[in-house]
Design an enzyme around this catalytic site. Structure first.
Site, PDB file in Angstrom:
ATOM      1  N   ARG A  41       0.819  -1.218   0.000  1.00  0.00           N
ATOM      2  CA  ARG A  41       0.000   0.000   0.000  1.00  0.00           C
ATOM      3  C   ARG A  41       0.849   1.262   0.000  1.00  0.00           C
ATOM      4  O   ARG A  41       0.450   2.281  -0.575  1.00  0.00           O
ATOM      5  CB  ARG A  41      -0.960  -0.016   1.188  1.00  0.00           C
ATOM      6  CG  ARG A  41      -2.089  -0.993   0.936  1.00  0.00           C
ATOM      7  CD  ARG A  41      -3.156  -0.952   1.981  1.00  0.00           C
ATOM      8  NE  ARG A  41      -4.384  -1.539   1.455  1.00  0.00           N
ATOM      9  CZ  ARG A  41      -5.448  -1.831   2.176  1.00  0.00           C
ATOM     10  NH1 ARG A  41      -5.457  -1.583   3.468  1.00  0.00           N
ATOM     11  NH2 ARG A  41      -6.522  -2.336   1.610  1.00  0.00           N
ATOM     12  N   LYS A 201     -18.282 -16.871   1.107  1.00  0.00           N
ATOM     13  CA  LYS A 201     -19.741 -16.872   1.253  1.00  0.00           C
ATOM     14  C   LYS A 201     -20.510 -16.332   0.061  1.00  0.00           C
ATOM     15  O   LYS A 201     -20.145 -15.315  -0.527  1.00  0.00           O
ATOM     16  CB  LYS A 201     -20.119 -16.039   2.483  1.00  0.00           C
ATOM     17  CG  LYS A 201     -19.728 -16.745   3.759  1.00  0.00           C
ATOM     18  CD  LYS A 201     -20.224 -15.984   4.952  1.00  0.00           C
ATOM     19  CE  LYS A 201     -20.033 -16.811   6.215  1.00  0.00           C
ATOM     20  NZ  LYS A 201     -20.170 -16.009   7.399  1.00  0.00           N
ATOM     21  N   GLY A 354      -9.108  -8.875  -1.107  1.00  0.00           N
ATOM     22  CA  GLY A 354      -7.990  -8.925  -0.170  1.00  0.00           C
ATOM     23  C   GLY A 354      -7.262 -10.253  -0.177  1.00  0.00           C
ATOM     24  O   GLY A 354      -6.033 -10.306  -0.306  1.00  0.00           O
ATOM     25  N   GLY A 377     -12.414  -4.477   0.383  1.00  0.00           N
ATOM     26  CA  GLY A 377     -13.853  -4.157   0.448  1.00  0.00           C
ATOM     27  C   GLY A 377     -14.263  -3.159  -0.624  1.00  0.00           C
ATOM     28  O   GLY A 377     -15.341  -3.266  -1.215  1.00  0.00           O
TER      29      GLY A 377
HETATM   30  P1  ADP Z   1     -11.333 -12.042  -1.133  1.00  0.00           P
HETATM   31  O1  ADP Z   1     -10.771 -11.404   0.118  1.00  0.00           O
HETATM   32  O2  ADP Z   1     -10.258 -12.299  -2.152  1.00  0.00           O
HETATM   33  O3  ADP Z   1     -12.501 -11.281  -1.686  1.00  0.00           O
HETATM   34  P2  ADP Z   1     -12.978 -13.822   0.415  1.00  0.00           P
HETATM   35  O4  ADP Z   1     -12.704 -13.018   1.638  1.00  0.00           O
HETATM   36  O5  ADP Z   1     -14.326 -13.767  -0.155  1.00  0.00           O
HETATM   37  O6  ADP Z   1     -11.870 -13.487  -0.701  1.00  0.00           O
HETATM   38  O7  ADP Z   1     -12.720 -15.353   0.692  1.00  0.00           O
HETATM   39  C1  ADP Z   1     -11.548 -15.845   1.286  1.00  0.00           C
HETATM   40  C2  ADP Z   1     -11.888 -16.948   2.230  1.00  0.00           C
HETATM   41  O8  ADP Z   1     -12.623 -17.971   1.576  1.00  0.00           O
HETATM   42  C3  ADP Z   1     -10.651 -17.586   2.792  1.00  0.00           C
HETATM   43  O9  ADP Z   1     -10.626 -17.370   4.186  1.00  0.00           O
HETATM   44  C4  ADP Z   1     -10.852 -19.073   2.467  1.00  0.00           C
HETATM   45  O10 ADP Z   1     -10.464 -19.925   3.536  1.00  0.00           O
HETATM   46  C5  ADP Z   1     -12.336 -19.164   2.242  1.00  0.00           C
HETATM   47  N1  ADP Z   1     -12.697 -20.342   1.439  1.00  0.00           N
HETATM   48  C6  ADP Z   1     -12.495 -20.572   0.128  1.00  0.00           C
HETATM   49  N2  ADP Z   1     -12.914 -21.783  -0.219  1.00  0.00           N
HETATM   50  C7  ADP Z   1     -13.402 -22.375   0.886  1.00  0.00           C
HETATM   51  C8  ADP Z   1     -13.990 -23.653   1.195  1.00  0.00           C
HETATM   52  N3  ADP Z   1     -14.150 -24.570   0.255  1.00  0.00           N
HETATM   53  N4  ADP Z   1     -14.378 -23.881   2.477  1.00  0.00           N
HETATM   54  C9  ADP Z   1     -14.211 -22.945   3.421  1.00  0.00           C
HETATM   55  N5  ADP Z   1     -13.656 -21.722   3.201  1.00  0.00           N
HETATM   56  C10 ADP Z   1     -13.260 -21.450   1.965  1.00  0.00           C
HETATM   57 MG    MG Z   2     -11.405 -11.450   2.156  1.00  0.00          MG
END
Ligand code: ADP
Ligand code: MG
Length: 399
Positions: A41, A201, A354, A377
């Site tokens: 950053r 999620k 992130g 975010g």
């Molecule tokens: P980003 O920050 O890139 O937007 P997210 O925060 O949405 O990504 O998702 C990251 C999280 O998703 C990680 O903590 C990872 O452990 C979880 N994750 C991915 N696949 C699975 C899975 N099959 N079961 C449980 N958690 C998962």
């Molecule tokens: Mg995340």
């Protein structure tokens, strides 16, 4: 660009020389035991700071760090002044306040090209309340405001939105770049345009899926989200993470997907374990059904090959969200395979999110991406098609 905002990059030295420029940067760096563990950053803020130095302006930097509700020494920006000074190769003076007499005195002594960093804006309650008094005080020591904190642009705070009411406001070079890739690339992409959306999620990503449906040619869905969709389609998902209250929305999305121009791709195999621990013995499950005592933790090898195929035939790729439990090495193979395929692809590669950005950095592949968003975010909200308050505040009617 859809927003009519003024950009710093269009300003001339004549317009900036000698001007006191208040710059909202995103210095919300990760700290481990009080040490800065990742400079990304800080590095992302350098082009704007250097542009202002080259234009002989006086650079006054403001940022938040962490979420303090009151002054807390462990979240002082002082160590960042030292690190930034090293990166810039010139002194960065630090003031242990963000408003008031100390700041006024320090600014009055500034020469052109000097760089000053003020203390963590969240030490004042007025910051998150977008308090007009605090905004006015921040603005009072400057002639111009530059917003360059993309990672905080989704928050309407005093230092991101409030100050722009009291000073002529401009988008910094980082904000401009983020808009170019996260907005421009999506509105007029080189096709085929492939989106790979993973993460934990459905509830967190459905907005992104909906916004991109019909805009991308191919949408690959992975991560834990998969299991809510599989469940909605009538499959058994065992102990996999899924959201019962999102089944209805998942079904609605699947129905919309059918009638859209986007090809939606789900994993065709899964890495499963009976317990979520690093040394768990894993198995590969083909197809949609996962046994009651098992949980899906990563995409399987056939799915990886499928995603690689989509990546190699794409001209633009947007990636958001890991495809498995990246926190555990054994279950991050799918995520890193995708990261490697992105690195090898000749397509325009954009990474937003992130955890996905962290995975790219961990794999040492950051230099191989076209753009890695600095906003977790904020990038997500952008990809949902939302207007970010910190960018909307720069909008003008006079262009
Ligand atoms: P980003 O920050 O890139 O937007 P997210 O925060 O949405 O990504 O998702 C990251 C999280 O998703 C990680 O903590 C990872 O452990 C979880 N994750 C991915 N696949 C699975 C899975 N099959 N079961 C449980 N958690 C998962
Ligand atoms: Mg995340």
């Amino acid at each position: 660009m859809v927003l009519t905002i003024h950009s710093l990059s269009n300003m001339t030295t004549a317009e900036l020389e000698g001007k006191r420029v208040l710059v909202r940067v995103d210095f919300n760096v990760p700290l481990e035991n009080g040490r800065i563990s990742d400079d990304s950053r800080l590095e992302a803020s350098l082009p704007t700071i250097q542009f202002l130095i080259d234009s002989h302006a006086k650079v006054i930097l403001i940022s938040h760090l962490g979420q303090p509700k009151a002054p807390s020494p462990e979240l002082s920006l002082q160590p960042i002044a030292e690190r930034l000074s090293g990166l810039l190769g010139r002194p960065v003076q630090f003031v242990a306040e963000s408003v008031g007499e100390l700041v006024e005195a320090a600014v009055s002594k500034m020469a052109n090209e000097d760089v000053l960093l003020l203390e963590n804006v969240r030490f004042h309650v007025g910051e998150t309340q977008n308090d007009p008094d605090y905004s006015r005080q921040l603005a009072s020591v400057a002639d111009l405001f530059v917003q360059d904190a993309f990672g905080t642009a989704h928050r309407a705070h005093a230092s991101t939105v409030g100050v722009s009411k009291y000073l002529p406001a401009y988008a910094g070079l980082l904000i401009e770049k983020e808009i170019e890739f996260l907005d421009g690339a999506i509105k007029s992409p080189k096709r085929p345009f492939v989106a790979i959306i993973g993460g934990s999620k459905v509830s967190g990503k459905l907005g992104v899926l909906r916004h991109l449906l019909g805009k991308v040619d191919v949408m690959v869905i992975g991560g834990a989200m998969t299991y809510t969709f599989l469940k909605a389609k009538g499959h058994s998902v065992g102990k996999s993470l899924w959201e019962p209250e999102k089944i209805g929305e998942a079904l609605a999305f699947l129905a919309d997907a059918k009638s859209s121009a986007t090809k939606v791709v789900f994993p065709v195999d899964h890495v499963v374990v009976t317990e979520l621990k690093p040394d768990a013995v894993s198995m590969i499950v083909d197809g949609g059904d996962i046994a009651d005592n098992q949980m899906g933790v990563d995409v399987g090898p056939k799915t990886v090959a499928l995603i690689e195929g989509e990546i190699y035939s794409a001209a633009t790729i947007l990636w958001n969200g890991p495809l498995g439990v990246v926190e555990i090495d054994a279950f991050s193979k799918g995520t890193f395979a995708v990261a490697n395929a992105l690195a090898q692809s000749d397509a325009l590669t954009i990474v937003g999110g992130g955890d996905s950005a962290a995975a790219i950095v961990k794999a040492g592949l950051a230099g191989d991406m076209t753009h890695i968003s600095t906003g977790g975010g904020a990038a997500l909200e952008f990809l949902e098609g939302k207007t970010l308050p910190g960018i909307a505040a720069l909008e003008r009617g006079d262009v």
